[in-house]
Design a protein around this motif. Structure first.
Motif, PDB file in Angstrom:
ATOM      1  N   ALA A 100      -0.459  -5.553   6.827  1.00  0.00           N
ATOM      2  CA  ALA A 100      -0.659  -4.384   5.965  1.00  0.00           C
ATOM      3  C   ALA A 100      -2.082  -3.843   6.024  1.00  0.00           C
ATOM      4  O   ALA A 100      -2.286  -2.635   6.052  1.00  0.00           O
ATOM      5  N   VAL A 101      -3.051  -4.732   6.052  1.00  0.00           N
ATOM      6  CA  VAL A 101      -4.447  -4.304   5.974  1.00  0.00           C
ATOM      7  C   VAL A 101      -5.023  -4.005   7.355  1.00  0.00           C
ATOM      8  O   VAL A 101      -5.670  -2.982   7.553  1.00  0.00           O
ATOM      9  N   ASP A 102      -4.790  -4.879   8.317  1.00  0.00           N
ATOM     10  CA  ASP A 102      -5.442  -4.759   9.620  1.00  0.00           C
ATOM     11  C   ASP A 102      -4.637  -3.969  10.657  1.00  0.00           C
ATOM     12  O   ASP A 102      -5.197  -3.197  11.416  1.00  0.00           O
ATOM     13  N   ARG A 103      -3.334  -4.169  10.711  1.00  0.00           N
ATOM     14  CA  ARG A 103      -2.528  -3.618  11.806  1.00  0.00           C
ATOM     15  C   ARG A 103      -1.987  -2.215  11.534  1.00  0.00           C
ATOM     16  O   ARG A 103      -1.920  -1.406  12.441  1.00  0.00           O
ATOM     17  N   LEU A 104      -1.565  -1.935  10.313  1.00  0.00           N
ATOM     18  CA  LEU A 104      -0.893  -0.662  10.050  1.00  0.00           C
ATOM     19  C   LEU A 104      -1.842   0.447   9.610  1.00  0.00           C
ATOM     20  O   LEU A 104      -1.415   1.575   9.412  1.00  0.00           O
ATOM     21  N   ASP A 105      -3.110   0.119   9.441  1.00  0.00           N
ATOM     22  CA  ASP A 105      -4.128   1.132   9.169  1.00  0.00           C
ATOM     23  C   ASP A 105      -3.818   1.961   7.921  1.00  0.00           C
ATOM     24  O   ASP A 105      -3.938   3.189   7.926  1.00  0.00           O
ATOM     25  N   VAL A 106      -3.345   1.290   6.892  1.00  0.00           N
ATOM     26  CA  VAL A 106      -3.184   1.939   5.589  1.00  0.00           C
ATOM     27  C   VAL A 106      -4.131   1.239   4.623  1.00  0.00           C
ATOM     28  O   VAL A 106      -4.434   0.065   4.783  1.00  0.00           O
ATOM     29  N   GLY A 107      -4.623   1.965   3.648  1.00  0.00           N
ATOM     30  CA  GLY A 107      -5.493   1.350   2.651  1.00  0.00           C
ATOM     31  C   GLY A 107      -4.661   0.414   1.799  1.00  0.00           C
ATOM     32  O   GLY A 107      -3.884   0.872   0.966  1.00  0.00           O
ATOM     33  N   ALA A 108      -4.758  -0.872   2.038  1.00  0.00           N
ATOM     34  CA  ALA A 108      -3.888  -1.824   1.349  1.00  0.00           C
ATOM     35  C   ALA A 108      -4.679  -2.990   0.781  1.00  0.00           C
ATOM     36  O   ALA A 108      -5.720  -3.372   1.334  1.00  0.00           O
ATOM     37  N   ILE A 109      -4.167  -3.525  -0.315  1.00  0.00           N
ATOM     38  CA  ILE A 109      -4.686  -4.783  -0.870  1.00  0.00           C
ATOM     39  C   ILE A 109      -3.491  -5.663  -1.194  1.00  0.00           C
ATOM     40  O   ILE A 109      -2.384  -5.184  -1.354  1.00  0.00           O
ATOM     41  N   VAL A 110      -3.747  -6.955  -1.279  1.00  0.00           N
ATOM     42  CA  VAL A 110      -2.740  -7.909  -1.710  1.00  0.00           C
ATOM     43  C   VAL A 110      -3.188  -8.454  -3.054  1.00  0.00           C
ATOM     44  O   VAL A 110      -4.336  -8.892  -3.206  1.00  0.00           O
ATOM     45  N   VAL A 111      -2.301  -8.399  -4.032  1.00  0.00           N
ATOM     46  CA  VAL A 111      -2.573  -8.934  -5.361  1.00  0.00           C
ATOM     47  C   VAL A 111      -1.640 -10.117  -5.559  1.00  0.00           C
ATOM     48  O   VAL A 111      -0.416  -9.955  -5.538  1.00  0.00           O
ATOM     49  N   LEU A 112      -2.235 -11.306  -5.729  1.00  0.00           N
ATOM     50  CA  LEU A 112      -1.426 -12.512  -5.894  1.00  0.00           C
ATOM     51  C   LEU A 112      -1.205 -12.820  -7.371  1.00  0.00           C
ATOM     52  O   LEU A 112      -2.071 -12.555  -8.221  1.00  0.00           O
ATOM     53  N   ARG A 113      -0.059 -13.400  -7.641  1.00  0.00           N
ATOM     54  CA  ARG A 113       0.273 -13.843  -8.994  1.00  0.00           C
ATOM     55  C   ARG A 113      -0.594 -15.036  -9.336  1.00  0.00           C
ATOM     56  O   ARG A 113      -0.737 -15.954  -8.540  1.00  0.00           O
ATOM     57  N   GLN A 114      -1.156 -15.013 -10.516  1.00  0.00           N
ATOM     58  CA  GLN A 114      -1.985 -16.131 -10.955  1.00  0.00           C
ATOM     59  C   GLN A 114      -1.103 -17.140 -11.704  1.00  0.00           C
ATOM     60  O   GLN A 114      -0.231 -16.740 -12.468  1.00  0.00           O
ATOM     61  N   PRO A 115      -1.361 -18.433 -11.484  1.00  0.00           N
ATOM     62  CA  PRO A 115      -0.541 -19.457 -12.156  1.00  0.00           C
ATOM     63  C   PRO A 115      -0.682 -19.431 -13.661  1.00  0.00           C
ATOM     64  O   PRO A 115      -1.579 -18.953 -14.230  1.00  0.00           O
TER      65      PRO A 115
END
Length: 114
Positions: free
Chosen positions: A99-114
């Protein structure tokens, strides 16, 4: 943020997942990009682009919703949230790279916190 993930849990539990790009398949526009996990959508839902809510489904069955990607694609002029379901940490890293490196869209990953 906890409410977001709790709501996604309910949505994922109540909607069938349709996989339209299996792990190992290529992106429909970028044929050098390979999906590291199954990719599809939640049937019966609608996202910002009018299609079903997108889902990356990994191999860590039973872990549930572990995070989301949020992206803004200037080419398509849209923003999207994609659910990370049953993804291992290694699969999350592979999705982040996609999502971030290959598809060249402004993307972030938000992980669920325990």
């Amino acid at each position: 943020m906890a409410d977001l993930f709790a709501t996604l849990d309910v949505l994922v539990e109540s909607c069938p997942i349709v996989i339209d790009r299996a792990k190992g398949s290529t992106h429909p526009v970028h044929d050098d990009v390979v999906y590291p996990v199954d990719y599809g959508y939640l049937d019966g839902t609608t996202s910002g682009d009018g299609d079903g809510i997108d889902v990356f489904r990994g191999s860590a069955e039973g872990t549930g919703v572990v995070g989301v990607t949020i992206s803004v694609d200037l080419g398509k002029r849209d923003a999207e949230v994609k659910v990370l379901l049953d993804c291992s940490p290694a699969e999350v890293d592979a999705i982040r790279a996609l999502a971030v490196d290959r598809l060249d869209v402004g993307a972030i990953v938000v992980l669920r916190q325990p």
